[in-house]
Design a protein around this motif. Sequence first.
Motif, PDB file in Angstrom:
ATOM      1  N   ALA A  89       2.203  -8.931 -10.051  1.00  0.00           N
ATOM      2  CA  ALA A  89       3.114  -9.285  -8.958  1.00  0.00           C
ATOM      3  C   ALA A  89       3.881  -8.067  -8.477  1.00  0.00           C
ATOM      4  CB  ALA A  89       4.073 -10.379  -9.416  1.00  0.00           C
ATOM      5  N   ALA A  90       4.379  -7.274  -9.427  1.00  0.00           N
ATOM      6  CA  ALA A  90       5.127  -6.073  -9.059  1.00  0.00           C
ATOM      7  C   ALA A  90       4.240  -5.091  -8.306  1.00  0.00           C
ATOM      8  CB  ALA A  90       5.710  -5.418 -10.309  1.00  0.00           C
ATOM      9  N   ALA A  91       3.014  -4.925  -8.758  1.00  0.00           N
ATOM     10  CA  ALA A  91       2.078  -4.013  -8.098  1.00  0.00           C
ATOM     11  C   ALA A  91       1.770  -4.481  -6.680  1.00  0.00           C
ATOM     12  CB  ALA A  91       0.792  -3.898  -8.909  1.00  0.00           C
ATOM     13  N   GLY A  92       1.585  -5.785  -6.501  1.00  0.00           N
ATOM     14  CA  GLY A  92       1.312  -6.309  -5.170  1.00  0.00           C
ATOM     15  C   GLY A  92       2.469  -6.082  -4.214  1.00  0.00           C
ATOM     16  N   GLU A 131      -7.570  -2.868  -8.437  1.00  0.00           N
ATOM     17  CA  GLU A 131      -8.852  -3.576  -8.550  1.00  0.00           C
ATOM     18  C   GLU A 131      -8.627  -5.050  -8.872  1.00  0.00           C
ATOM     19  OE1 GLU A 131     -12.934  -3.533 -11.253  1.00  0.00           O
ATOM     20  OE2 GLU A 131     -11.763  -1.694 -11.005  1.00  0.00           O
ATOM     21  N   GLU A 132      -7.674  -5.334  -9.745  1.00  0.00           N
ATOM     22  CA  GLU A 132      -7.361  -6.733 -10.061  1.00  0.00           C
ATOM     23  C   GLU A 132      -6.811  -7.449  -8.833  1.00  0.00           C
ATOM     24  OE1 GLU A 132      -6.811 -10.329 -12.046  1.00  0.00           O
ATOM     25  OE2 GLU A 132      -8.037  -8.582 -12.540  1.00  0.00           O
ATOM     26  N   LEU A 133      -5.960  -6.777  -8.070  1.00  0.00           N
ATOM     27  CA  LEU A 133      -5.438  -7.367  -6.830  1.00  0.00           C
ATOM     28  C   LEU A 133      -6.580  -7.641  -5.849  1.00  0.00           C
ATOM     29  CD1 LEU A 133      -2.280  -5.117  -6.292  1.00  0.00           C
ATOM     30  CD2 LEU A 133      -2.274  -7.557  -6.825  1.00  0.00           C
ATOM     31  N   ALA A 134      -7.506  -6.701  -5.734  1.00  0.00           N
ATOM     32  CA  ALA A 134      -8.644  -6.874  -4.825  1.00  0.00           C
ATOM     33  C   ALA A 134      -9.522  -8.039  -5.261  1.00  0.00           C
ATOM     34  CB  ALA A 134      -9.463  -5.588  -4.760  1.00  0.00           C
ATOM     35  N   THR A 135      -9.748  -8.151  -6.552  1.00  0.00           N
ATOM     36  CA  THR A 135     -10.574  -9.241  -7.070  1.00  0.00           C
ATOM     37  C   THR A 135      -9.937 -10.595  -6.773  1.00  0.00           C
ATOM     38  OG1 THR A 135     -11.468  -7.845  -8.829  1.00  0.00           O
ATOM     39  CG2 THR A 135     -11.580 -10.235  -9.159  1.00  0.00           C
ATOM     40  N   ARG A 136      -8.630 -10.670  -6.963  1.00  0.00           N
ATOM     41  CA  ARG A 136      -7.942 -11.940  -6.698  1.00  0.00           C
ATOM     42  C   ARG A 136      -7.962 -12.289  -5.219  1.00  0.00           C
ATOM     43  NH1 ARG A 136      -2.804 -12.691 -10.759  1.00  0.00           N
ATOM     44  NH2 ARG A 136      -3.910 -12.105 -12.678  1.00  0.00           N
ATOM     45  N   LEU A 137      -7.785 -11.300  -4.378  1.00  0.00           N
ATOM     46  CA  LEU A 137      -7.821 -11.550  -2.936  1.00  0.00           C
ATOM     47  C   LEU A 137      -9.201 -12.045  -2.507  1.00  0.00           C
ATOM     48  CD1 LEU A 137      -6.666 -11.414  -0.089  1.00  0.00           C
ATOM     49  CD2 LEU A 137      -7.235  -8.971  -0.050  1.00  0.00           C
ATOM     50  N   PRO A 180       0.396 -10.981  -1.597  1.00  0.00           N
ATOM     51  CA  PRO A 180       1.246  -9.796  -1.785  1.00  0.00           C
ATOM     52  C   PRO A 180       0.409  -8.523  -1.857  1.00  0.00           C
ATOM     53  CG  PRO A 180       1.949 -11.564  -3.242  1.00  0.00           C
ATOM     54  CD  PRO A 180       0.662 -12.019  -2.606  1.00  0.00           C
ATOM     55  N   GLY A 181       0.708  -7.603  -0.950  1.00  0.00           N
ATOM     56  CA  GLY A 181      -0.062  -6.368  -0.896  1.00  0.00           C
ATOM     57  C   GLY A 181      -1.453  -6.536  -0.329  1.00  0.00           C
ATOM     58  N   GLY A 182      -1.727  -7.671   0.313  1.00  0.00           N
ATOM     59  CA  GLY A 182      -3.077  -7.970   0.779  1.00  0.00           C
ATOM     60  C   GLY A 182      -3.609  -6.983   1.796  1.00  0.00           C
ATOM     61  N   VAL A 183      -2.760  -6.587   2.745  1.00  0.00           N
ATOM     62  CA  VAL A 183      -3.199  -5.658   3.786  1.00  0.00           C
ATOM     63  C   VAL A 183      -3.614  -4.326   3.170  1.00  0.00           C
ATOM     64  CG1 VAL A 183      -2.476  -4.352   5.813  1.00  0.00           C
ATOM     65  CG2 VAL A 183      -1.804  -6.759   5.573  1.00  0.00           C
ATOM     66  N   TRP A 184      -2.763  -3.812   2.288  1.00  0.00           N
ATOM     67  CA  TRP A 184      -3.076  -2.536   1.643  1.00  0.00           C
ATOM     68  C   TRP A 184      -4.212  -2.671   0.646  1.00  0.00           C
ATOM     69  CZ3 TRP A 184      -2.164   2.380   2.637  1.00  0.00           C
ATOM     70  CH2 TRP A 184      -1.173   2.698   3.550  1.00  0.00           C
ATOM     71  N   THR A 185      -4.408  -3.840   0.109  1.00  0.00           N
ATOM     72  CA  THR A 185      -5.547  -4.051  -0.789  1.00  0.00           C
ATOM     73  C   THR A 185      -6.857  -3.919  -0.017  1.00  0.00           C
ATOM     74  OG1 THR A 185      -4.269  -5.526  -2.227  1.00  0.00           O
ATOM     75  CG2 THR A 185      -6.664  -5.687  -2.348  1.00  0.00           C
ATOM     76  N   ILE A 186      -6.913  -4.498   1.170  1.00  0.00           N
ATOM     77  CA  ILE A 186      -8.101  -4.368   2.012  1.00  0.00           C
ATOM     78  C   ILE A 186      -8.335  -2.906   2.383  1.00  0.00           C
ATOM     79  CG2 ILE A 186      -9.035  -4.891   4.303  1.00  0.00           C
ATOM     80  CD1 ILE A 186      -9.373  -7.172   2.373  1.00  0.00           C
ATOM     81  N   ARG A 187      -7.258  -2.206   2.728  1.00  0.00           N
ATOM     82  CA  ARG A 187      -7.393  -0.785   3.054  1.00  0.00           C
ATOM     83  C   ARG A 187      -7.899   0.013   1.856  1.00  0.00           C
ATOM     84  NH1 ARG A 187      -1.487  -0.543   6.030  1.00  0.00           N
ATOM     85  NH2 ARG A 187      -2.142  -1.325   8.080  1.00  0.00           N
TER      86      ARG A 187
END
Length: 272
Positions: A89-92, A131-137, A180-187
């Motif tokens: 959550a903090a990372a996102g 990578e974990e954020l990207a996987t969840r998205l 959370p952080g979705g836009v930057w995760t895609i980038r």
Amino acid sequence: MDAFPAASCRVAALFRLGKGMAGKTETVADTATGENKVLKKARASSAGSKAARPRATPKRDAARNQDLEDTKVVPRSRRAIETYEKLIAAAGELLGEVGFERLTTNAICERAQLTPPALYRYFDDKYQIIEELATRLQKRQFDAFAVWLFKNGATLDTSENPILLADWFRTASEIIETQPGGVWTIRAMRALPHLAHVRLEWQRRFTDQMFRFYRPAITDLSDETLWARLRIRAEFGFVVDELALEEDRVARSTLFKEAALILTGMSRLTTS
């Protein structure tokens, strides 16, 4: 006269003793020599085996790195899961605020109110967290697409298709923006070599999902051709996601509508 035979006996005895000792010495020497030969042979064999041993290859290095990654702790207890989720959550949140270049593990720990050892128990660096954020998205989009496909997939090659496909593009975009952080995760998935495999893996999963859905109904195309056409659609969907985030000179409603028209016009699933 009696002393001479006695002396002779003593001399003979000493001679026999000396001969026996010499024989034992020769035996020990022969044994040592044999052992030395065995040792030399073993060393030569070892050297030969080392010379014949295959050098490290990228594939072996990857396997070794995978073994190292597998040693990372998987959170199982409630407390461990809570810690893990705090870090994610903090990372996102931080990723959405500062981007992936300025994101640091120390900042993540500070935001999560945890110590660095807690983070390194689960992650090697910030890239593994992203990578974990990207996987969840991607998982959220994948599940939502499954629902959309089951509801609307049967009409994918009809006149309704552009409208329905535009609705999916809108849904996919909303998932990114609410994560959370979705836009930057895609980038990050597009820009970071560390995440190239994540993007490719999920594009293929989307393709496989569509392939399983359409294969029973589409019989006039080979497996290879059908999968290729669906793979193009999956790639195109990722492009639309990125355009929706980056291009502010095209209204999103226009983007989704035109993208759906282009996609359905260029790549039909059937030969007719």
